[in-house]
Design a protein around this motif. Structure first.
Motif, PDB file in Angstrom:
ATOM      1  N   LEU A   1     -26.942 -28.242  16.166  1.00  0.00           N
ATOM      2  CA  LEU A   1     -26.039 -27.098  16.321  1.00  0.00           C
ATOM      3  C   LEU A   1     -26.553 -25.868  15.573  1.00  0.00           C
ATOM      4  O   LEU A   1     -26.215 -24.747  15.925  1.00  0.00           O
ATOM      5  CB  LEU A   1     -24.637 -27.437  15.827  1.00  0.00           C
ATOM      6  N   GLY A   2     -27.375 -26.106  14.558  1.00  0.00           N
ATOM      7  CA  GLY A   2     -27.956 -24.999  13.803  1.00  0.00           C
ATOM      8  C   GLY A   2     -28.919 -24.156  14.622  1.00  0.00           C
ATOM      9  O   GLY A   2     -29.303 -23.060  14.210  1.00  0.00           O
ATOM     10  N   LEU A   3     -29.300 -24.649  15.793  1.00  0.00           N
ATOM     11  CA  LEU A   3     -30.186 -23.890  16.675  1.00  0.00           C
ATOM     12  C   LEU A   3     -29.430 -22.820  17.464  1.00  0.00           C
ATOM     13  O   LEU A   3     -30.030 -21.903  18.015  1.00  0.00           O
ATOM     14  CB  LEU A   3     -30.903 -24.831  17.658  1.00  0.00           C
ATOM     15  N   SER A   4     -28.103 -22.943  17.520  1.00  0.00           N
ATOM     16  CA  SER A   4     -27.281 -22.012  18.285  1.00  0.00           C
ATOM     17  C   SER A   4     -26.740 -20.908  17.381  1.00  0.00           C
ATOM     18  O   SER A   4     -26.403 -21.155  16.224  1.00  0.00           O
ATOM     19  CB  SER A   4     -26.112 -22.762  18.921  1.00  0.00           C
ATOM     20  N   LEU A   5     -26.641 -19.723  17.940  1.00  0.00           N
ATOM     21  CA  LEU A   5     -26.059 -18.599  17.208  1.00  0.00           C
ATOM     22  C   LEU A   5     -24.634 -18.291  17.679  1.00  0.00           C
ATOM     23  O   LEU A   5     -24.101 -17.230  17.380  1.00  0.00           O
ATOM     24  CB  LEU A   5     -26.936 -17.354  17.354  1.00  0.00           C
ATOM     25  N   SER A   6     -24.031 -19.227  18.412  1.00  0.00           N
ATOM     26  CA  SER A   6     -22.684 -18.971  18.929  1.00  0.00           C
ATOM     27  C   SER A   6     -21.633 -19.154  17.828  1.00  0.00           C
ATOM     28  O   SER A   6     -21.825 -19.908  16.873  1.00  0.00           O
ATOM     29  CB  SER A   6     -22.369 -19.902  20.106  1.00  0.00           C
ATOM     30  N   LYS A   7     -20.518 -18.455  18.004  1.00  0.00           N
ATOM     31  CA  LYS A   7     -19.402 -18.575  17.067  1.00  0.00           C
ATOM     32  C   LYS A   7     -18.832 -19.994  17.092  1.00  0.00           C
ATOM     33  O   LYS A   7     -18.436 -20.528  16.061  1.00  0.00           O
ATOM     34  CB  LYS A   7     -18.293 -17.585  17.428  1.00  0.00           C
ATOM     35  N   LYS A   8     -18.789 -20.586  18.281  1.00  0.00           N
ATOM     36  CA  LYS A   8     -18.234 -21.943  18.403  1.00  0.00           C
ATOM     37  C   LYS A   8     -19.099 -22.956  17.654  1.00  0.00           C
ATOM     38  O   LYS A   8     -18.581 -23.842  16.991  1.00  0.00           O
ATOM     39  CB  LYS A   8     -18.104 -22.340  19.874  1.00  0.00           C
ATOM     40  N   ALA A   9     -20.412 -22.814  17.770  1.00  0.00           N
ATOM     41  CA  ALA A   9     -21.312 -23.725  17.051  1.00  0.00           C
ATOM     42  C   ALA A   9     -21.152 -23.531  15.542  1.00  0.00           C
ATOM     43  O   ALA A   9     -21.111 -24.507  14.786  1.00  0.00           O
ATOM     44  CB  ALA A   9     -22.763 -23.493  17.469  1.00  0.00           C
ATOM     45  N   ALA A  10     -21.039 -22.276  15.109  1.00  0.00           N
ATOM     46  CA  ALA A  10     -20.859 -21.988  13.680  1.00  0.00           C
ATOM     47  C   ALA A  10     -19.556 -22.599  13.168  1.00  0.00           C
ATOM     48  O   ALA A  10     -19.515 -23.181  12.081  1.00  0.00           O
ATOM     49  CB  ALA A  10     -20.891 -20.484  13.437  1.00  0.00           C
ATOM     50  N   LEU A  11     -18.497 -22.488  13.960  1.00  0.00           N
ATOM     51  CA  LEU A  11     -17.219 -23.081  13.576  1.00  0.00           C
ATOM     52  C   LEU A  11     -17.319 -24.608  13.531  1.00  0.00           C
ATOM     53  O   LEU A  11     -16.832 -25.242  12.588  1.00  0.00           O
ATOM     54  CB  LEU A  11     -16.113 -22.649  14.552  1.00  0.00           C
ATOM     55  N   ALA A  12     -17.970 -25.203  14.526  1.00  0.00           N
ATOM     56  CA  ALA A  12     -18.141 -26.665  14.562  1.00  0.00           C
ATOM     57  C   ALA A  12     -18.925 -27.144  13.341  1.00  0.00           C
ATOM     58  O   ALA A  12     -18.586 -28.179  12.748  1.00  0.00           O
ATOM     59  CB  ALA A  12     -18.837 -27.088  15.852  1.00  0.00           C
ATOM     60  N   LEU A  13     -19.944 -26.396  12.946  1.00  0.00           N
ATOM     61  CA  LEU A  13     -20.732 -26.763  11.765  1.00  0.00           C
ATOM     62  C   LEU A  13     -19.865 -26.755  10.502  1.00  0.00           C
ATOM     63  O   LEU A  13     -19.943 -27.661   9.677  1.00  0.00           O
ATOM     64  CB  LEU A  13     -21.920 -25.808  11.595  1.00  0.00           C
ATOM     65  N   VAL A  14     -19.033 -25.735  10.374  1.00  0.00           N
ATOM     66  CA  VAL A  14     -18.161 -25.621   9.196  1.00  0.00           C
ATOM     67  C   VAL A  14     -17.123 -26.743   9.188  1.00  0.00           C
ATOM     68  O   VAL A  14     -16.908 -27.399   8.157  1.00  0.00           O
ATOM     69  CB  VAL A  14     -17.486 -24.229   9.139  1.00  0.00           C
ATOM     70  N   VAL A  15     -16.493 -26.992  10.334  1.00  0.00           N
ATOM     71  CA  VAL A  15     -15.477 -28.048  10.417  1.00  0.00           C
ATOM     72  C   VAL A  15     -16.097 -29.409  10.091  1.00  0.00           C
ATOM     73  O   VAL A  15     -15.557 -30.181   9.291  1.00  0.00           O
ATOM     74  CB  VAL A  15     -14.790 -28.057  11.804  1.00  0.00           C
ATOM     75  N   CYS A  16     -17.255 -29.700  10.688  1.00  0.00           N
ATOM     76  CA  CYS A  16     -17.941 -30.971  10.408  1.00  0.00           C
ATOM     77  C   CYS A  16     -18.303 -31.073   8.925  1.00  0.00           C
ATOM     78  O   CYS A  16     -18.217 -32.157   8.326  1.00  0.00           O
ATOM     79  CB  CYS A  16     -19.196 -31.108  11.266  1.00  0.00           C
ATOM     80  N   SER A  17     -18.707 -29.965   8.333  1.00  0.00           N
ATOM     81  CA  SER A  17     -19.056 -29.975   6.911  1.00  0.00           C
ATOM     82  C   SER A  17     -17.844 -30.240   6.032  1.00  0.00           C
ATOM     83  O   SER A  17     -17.933 -30.977   5.048  1.00  0.00           O
ATOM     84  CB  SER A  17     -19.712 -28.658   6.502  1.00  0.00           C
ATOM     85  N   TRP A  18     -16.707 -29.623   6.362  1.00  0.00           N
ATOM     86  CA  TRP A  18     -15.493 -29.884   5.571  1.00  0.00           C
ATOM     87  C   TRP A  18     -15.109 -31.360   5.667  1.00  0.00           C
ATOM     88  O   TRP A  18     -14.714 -31.972   4.668  1.00  0.00           O
ATOM     89  CB  TRP A  18     -14.336 -29.001   6.024  1.00  0.00           C
ATOM     90  N   VAL A  19     -15.244 -31.945   6.866  1.00  0.00           N
ATOM     91  CA  VAL A  19     -14.938 -33.369   7.040  1.00  0.00           C
ATOM     92  C   VAL A  19     -15.903 -34.214   6.198  1.00  0.00           C
ATOM     93  O   VAL A  19     -15.495 -35.171   5.534  1.00  0.00           O
ATOM     94  CB  VAL A  19     -14.987 -33.767   8.532  1.00  0.00           C
ATOM     95  N   SER A  20     -17.185 -33.839   6.200  1.00  0.00           N
ATOM     96  CA  SER A  20     -18.174 -34.609   5.425  1.00  0.00           C
ATOM     97  C   SER A  20     -17.916 -34.487   3.920  1.00  0.00           C
ATOM     98  O   SER A  20     -18.095 -35.454   3.179  1.00  0.00           O
ATOM     99  CB  SER A  20     -19.609 -34.174   5.758  1.00  0.00           C
TER     100      SER A  20
END
Length: 167
Positions: A97-116
């Motif tokens: 997901l870090g390969l994408s510059l989309s807002k949705k990918a950025a949000l998914a990365l943050v949400v997944c990180s908070w869960v981790s």
């Protein structure tokens, strides 16, 4: 990559380094767990003593599905995967997901990180207060998860800023 100019310069390198380290540690944890299942006398490199033993942690009830999945399904269910398998998926997702510059990918990365990070805090408390053990591999992944959260928060802020400038 003109659109990537708003990202911190260190971010792509940090993401790859953290993702690869997390992936290597997760693969190693899976190797230790599977080796210990095949041979109960197997001694991992990270088993340094009675209270410093990663294999003891990986093969505990909390080493699969965070110790929570088996409350809902059988212990040997396909849904009750080793935490290391979840780590492999998580770190692969972080790099992909870090390969994408989309807002949705950025949000998914943050949400997944908070869960981790929530999972890391939960497992760290199990490690300290229930198992009374120190697992170098586990603690290393907790540090990586916090670092990825920081990286993802910076990335999301930068992408939000880039999108406001261009749109």
């Amino acid at each position: 990559m003109a659109a990537a100019q708003g990202l911190p310069r260190w971010e792509p390198t940090a993401r790859i380094v953290l993702g690869l380290l997390g992936l290597v540690l997760s693969v190693y944890a899976l190797h230790v767990e599977l080796s210990r299942e095949r041979d109960p006398d197997y001694r991992a490199m990270c088993d340094l003593g009675e209270s410093v033993s990663c294999s003891k942690v990986f093969t505990s009830r909390w080493g699969r599905g965070f110790g929570l999945v088996q409350v809902f399904v059988a212990k040997d269910s396909v849904l009750n995967q080793p935490n290391s398998v979840l780590g492999i998926l998580f770190y692969t997702l972080q790099m992909g997901l870090g390969l994408s510059l989309s807002k949705k990918a950025a949000l998914a990365l943050v949400v997944c990180s908070w869960v981790s990070v929530a999972g890391s805090l939960y497992l760290a408390s199990i490690l300290a207060f229930v198992l009374g053990d120190f697992c170098m591999v586990c603690v290393s992944t907790y540090v990586i998860n916090f670092a990825l959260l920081y990286t993802n928060l910076k990335r999301r802020k930068a992408i939000e800023g880039m999108k406001k400038k261009t749109g």
